[in-house]
Scaffold this motif. Sequence first.
Motif, short mmCIF file in Angstrom:
data_model
loop_
_atom_site.label_atom_id
_atom_site.label_comp_id
_atom_site.label_asym_id
_atom_site.label_seq_id
_atom_site.Cartn_x
_atom_site.Cartn_y
_atom_site.Cartn_z
N THR A 96 68.87 43.82 17.97
CA THR A 96 70.30 41.75 18.58
C THR A 96 69.72 42.63 19.70
N VAL A 97 69.57 41.46 20.92
CA VAL A 97 70.52 41.96 21.97
C VAL A 97 71.30 41.05 22.62
N THR A 98 72.15 41.36 24.16
CA THR A 98 73.26 40.09 24.26
C THR A 98 72.74 39.76 25.68
N ILE A 99 72.24 38.59 25.76
CA ILE A 99 72.05 37.75 27.20
C ILE A 99 73.08 37.13 27.57
N ASN A 100 72.57 37.14 28.82
CA ASN A 100 74.20 35.81 29.60
C ASN A 100 72.71 35.65 30.87
N GLY A 101 72.98 34.50 31.36
CA GLY A 101 72.30 34.24 32.69
C GLY A 101 73.11 33.13 33.90
N VAL A 102 72.12 32.10 34.29
CA VAL A 102 72.97 30.71 35.25
C VAL A 102 71.68 30.04 35.24
N LEU A 103 72.22 29.22 35.00
CA LEU A 103 71.53 27.97 34.92
C LEU A 103 71.40 26.66 36.48
N TYR A 104 70.72 26.53 37.08
CA TYR A 104 70.47 26.21 38.30
C TYR A 104 69.70 24.46 37.65
N PHE A 105 70.69 23.27 38.30
CA PHE A 105 70.22 21.97 37.72
C PHE A 105 70.93 20.72 38.69
N ARG A 106 69.74 19.96 39.00
CA ARG A 106 70.65 18.28 39.87
C ARG A 106 70.25 16.85 38.71
N ILE A 107 71.40 16.18 39.25
CA ILE A 107 71.43 15.07 38.43
C ILE A 107 70.35 14.09 39.32
N MET A 108 68.95 14.20 39.10
CA MET A 108 67.61 13.04 39.72
C MET A 108 68.35 11.65 39.57
N ASP A 109 68.50 11.09 37.74
CA ASP A 109 68.74 9.57 37.81
C ASP A 109 70.15 9.13 37.43
N PRO A 110 71.65 9.02 37.99
CA PRO A 110 72.55 8.91 37.79
C PRO A 110 72.87 7.64 36.80
N VAL A 111 71.66 6.99 36.45
CA VAL A 111 72.29 6.11 34.99
C VAL A 111 72.07 6.98 33.48
N ARG A 112 70.69 7.41 33.60
CA ARG A 112 70.37 7.81 32.75
C ARG A 112 71.50 9.50 32.18
N ALA A 113 72.00 10.37 33.43
CA ALA A 113 72.98 10.69 33.13
C ALA A 113 74.50 10.25 32.12
N VAL A 114 75.19 9.33 32.63
CA VAL A 114 76.16 8.42 32.01
C VAL A 114 75.46 7.91 30.60
N TYR A 115 74.31 7.61 30.67
CA TYR A 115 74.59 6.50 29.69
C TYR A 115 73.55 6.96 27.95
N GLU A 116 72.80 8.23 28.61
CA GLU A 116 71.81 8.34 27.25
C GLU A 116 72.82 9.95 27.19
N VAL A 117 73.93 10.57 27.68
CA VAL A 117 74.40 11.65 26.73
C VAL A 117 75.71 11.51 27.36
N GLU A 118 76.34 11.89 26.05
CA GLU A 118 78.25 12.01 26.49
C GLU A 118 78.77 12.79 27.62
N ASN A 119 78.69 13.74 27.12
CA ASN A 119 78.66 15.59 28.34
C ASN A 119 77.47 15.92 28.09
N ILE A 120 76.78 15.43 29.75
CA ILE A 120 75.79 16.16 30.39
C ILE A 120 76.25 17.61 30.52
N ILE A 121 76.86 18.52 30.95
CA ILE A 121 77.16 19.39 30.66
C ILE A 121 77.14 20.56 29.47
#
Length: 309
Positions: A96-121
């Motif tokens: 059992t190991v404990t891992i933390n990290g970071v994720l870098y992302f960018r919204i490319m299609d605002p319409v999908r980000a709004v309508y395809e998922v409730e909470n994108i983050i």
Amino acid sequence: MDLALILLLGVAGFAIILILNNIFIVRNSECMVIERLGTYNRTLQSGIQITVPFIEKPRPIIMLRNLKFVETPRIDLREAVLDFPGQSVITKDNVTVTINGVLYFRIMDPVRAVYEVENIIQAVEVLAKTSLRAEIGRMELDSIFESREEINERLRLVLDDAGNGWGIKVVRVELLDIAPPVDVEEAMRKQMTAERQRRATVTEAEGEKQAAIARAQGEREAAILSAQGEKEAAILRAQGQRKAIEEVLSSGDGRLSSDTVIGYLLGREYLQTLPNIAKEGDRIFLPIETSNVLGSVGAIQELLSGKKF
């Protein structure tokens, strides 16, 4: 002031307020999704934008601002950083190991980000955690430390493929810290110390090996040079003896034969060797033929006592 003027001023003020509420200044790297009567109509880009009152309104989206989820009509198109905290993950070899990290992302299609998922983050964060557990669960502990860059790239591909349906682009994934249990970490530290000692021993042995090879080569070259010197000295002695024989034979004395001269030279070498033989013991036993050799030496000495070469 009569009632009509008051109503006119009231209507004008209401219209101005209404118009101002439907004028939006969209900044760079932002956009707004506009709905008309509840249906997607258009996406507003940067600049001054006006919507139709009561008919059109912006669709809000949940974004992460100052480590809090905020509902806002303005969609940030810049690259965002999502830090998912440390979580316990079980490796293939049941560590059992404990891992933390970071994720870098960018919204490319605002319409999908709004309508395809409730909470994108939240969706991206949960997807990152589940993908990390699945990826680490297929690997052993040692390979995790050795293949961190490969894990980052595989996670990025998995998250990017899933994020295409939400209109996002996963730029990169970084594992910041991998913390094994205390007992495993102590065992790994001892293993690293032993490995360093082993490398130092191997290096020292290699140095001693090279030094021994160099010494052996030096001794070999010295022996070769010594043998070469002895060979050349023997050749010179033989040449000197030959010259001496030729000089004696050419002296014109008929009493000297080649056998006599050779016997003389052999006797001289024999006499020079006797001291070395005497060092090996107190008693020396000489063969009978020794008197003949010594006699040849004496005869030659008498014959040559008056000659110069």
